[in-house]
Design an enzyme around this catalytic site. Structure first.
Site, mmCIF file in Angstrom:
data_model
loop_
_atom_site.group_PDB
_atom_site.id
_atom_site.type_symbol
_atom_site.label_atom_id
_atom_site.label_comp_id
_atom_site.label_asym_id
_atom_site.label_seq_id
_atom_site.Cartn_x
_atom_site.Cartn_y
_atom_site.Cartn_z
ATOM 1 N N SER A 159 -33.434 -12.640 45.187
ATOM 2 C CA SER A 159 -31.943 -12.070 45.241
ATOM 3 C C SER A 159 -30.785 -13.033 44.920
ATOM 4 O O SER A 159 -31.018 -14.399 44.940
ATOM 5 C CB SER A 159 -31.826 -11.917 46.920
ATOM 6 O OG SER A 159 -30.468 -11.358 47.046
ATOM 7 N N ASP A 181 -31.717 -1.906 42.990
ATOM 8 C CA ASP A 181 -31.968 -2.622 44.044
ATOM 9 C C ASP A 181 -33.283 -2.215 44.695
ATOM 10 O O ASP A 181 -34.198 -3.038 45.181
ATOM 11 C CB ASP A 181 -30.804 -2.437 45.152
ATOM 12 C CG ASP A 181 -31.194 -3.066 46.377
ATOM 13 O OD1 ASP A 181 -31.159 -4.437 46.420
ATOM 14 O OD2 ASP A 181 -31.101 -2.401 47.508
ATOM 15 N N ARG A 247 -44.420 -21.185 25.996
ATOM 16 C CA ARG A 247 -43.644 -21.238 24.757
ATOM 17 C C ARG A 247 -44.527 -20.571 24.036
ATOM 18 O O ARG A 247 -43.431 -20.215 22.832
ATOM 19 C CB ARG A 247 -43.430 -22.756 24.735
ATOM 20 C CG ARG A 247 -42.449 -23.551 25.719
ATOM 21 C CD ARG A 247 -42.370 -24.946 25.309
ATOM 22 N NE ARG A 247 -41.135 -24.937 24.095
ATOM 23 C CZ ARG A 247 -40.750 -26.180 23.585
ATOM 24 N NH1 ARG A 247 -41.261 -27.244 23.946
ATOM 25 N NH2 ARG A 247 -39.769 -25.962 22.527
#
Length: 322
Positions: A159, A181, A247
């Site tokens: 959140s 949400d 990466r």
């Protein structure tokens, strides 16, 4: 998981292709418990040992034409046995005439009869897909679901990490919002998970500092979509300078949703990174991999080739010195 679908809801949602032939007063009391549609072929010959009475009974050209060849008493007997308390409804395709014996048996058993002008194969496919979506196992996920370049992408993360703000930026770049949400996900088949917004949150988005916004009213109907297949999960994480991020792209993570493993990419978030563009590139790269092109493997092959080349040159130099 929904245990049943109201027949009244099924008729209402498909009123463009379904019409009520008779028994409208009985529809409100009928539930559909399984997604499979049944075409009663063997039953018309009198074989009822494995009759799946709880399914919608679909009669097409084959069933209606065969029934027309039967004697009146046989038709009456067969349709009376087919009309059980468990039977949700009879459905007649191609606007074919409803046999009188079927109409009488359905009326006595309080079973509705529906009709459609569509072909038997098409209406069977539509009804099956509709029922599977509503009877499927469901789960609620904290996240944002968007469609990027035609691909359903679930944004997850703690959140406050910026999921909604990122989704808003993607909408501004021409992509579509499905749910903000909370995402309701269900398994469409063994390999497919579909996500949609709860009714109360449909087309709505919460942006901290602004409040609730209606994405469809602000950006137009093309900025939203009711549901989409979840094909990729992008997990947003707050940047940690001590963390060892992938990466080169060798790590292959997945997230299980409704018993289906969905590929997942972890993207670190920090000031100065254009997350919307990074997500777009992640989606395009994922699609390229599905089409057979993997930049990571290309890099690995190039590196292997370069090492091999230098190794040969070193060997030749040694031989020359000798």
């Amino acid at each position: 998981m929904a245990s049943e679908v109201k027949l009244s809801k099924l008729v209402q949602d498909n009123r463009s292709i379904l019409e009520i032939y008779q028994g409208e007063e009985y529809i409100k009391d009928k539930d559909v418990l399984v997604s499979d549609i049944y075409r009663p072929g063997l039953e018309l010959t009198g074989y009822f040992d494995f009759y799946p009475a709880q399914r919608i009974q679909l009669l097409g050209r084959t069933e209606i034409s065969y029934a027309a060849r039967l004697d009146h008493d046989i038709r009456k007997h067969v349709f009376t046995k087919m009309a059980t308390k468990a039977t949700p409804c009879f459905l007649i395709s191609r606007s074919l005439p409803v046999p009188e014996e079927l109409s009488d048996a359905a009326e006595k058993a309080h079973i509705p009869i529906l009709q459609t002008s569509e072909s038997t194969t098409y209406i069977s496919s539509v009804m099956t897909e509709y029922l599977r979506a509503r009877l499927a196992k469901r789960t609620s996920i904290h996240g944002v679901l968007v469609e990027i370049k035609g691909m359903g992408v679930l944004l997850t993360g703690a959140s406050g990490v910026g999921k909604s703000e990122t989704a808003l930026g993607l909408v501004q770049r021409g992509h579509r919002l499905i749910a903000d949400d909370r995402v309701d996900a269900f398994q469409k088949d063994h390999n497919t998970v579909v996500g949609e917004a709860p009714k109360i949150l449909k087309h709505l988005m919460e942006i901290r500092g602004i409040g609730i916004i209606d994405v469809m009213n602000l950006f137009g109907a093309g900025a939203v979509k009711n549901r989409t297949e979840i094909q990729l999960v992008i997990n947003l994480v707050n940047w940690d300078p001590k963390a060892n991020y992938d990466r080169l792209g060798f790590q292959e993570n997945t997230r299980e949703i409704c018993n289906v493993a969905i590929p997942q990419v972890n993207i670190p978030v920090k000031v100065g990174r254009n997350i919307e563009i990074i997500i777009e590139v992640a989606v395009m790269n994922f699609r390229a991999k599905k089409m057979g092109y993997d930049a990571t493997k290309t890099f690995d092959n190039n590196l292997t080739s370069l090492i091999s080349k230098h190794s040969k040159e070193d060997t030749n130099e040694v031989h020359h010195d000798d």
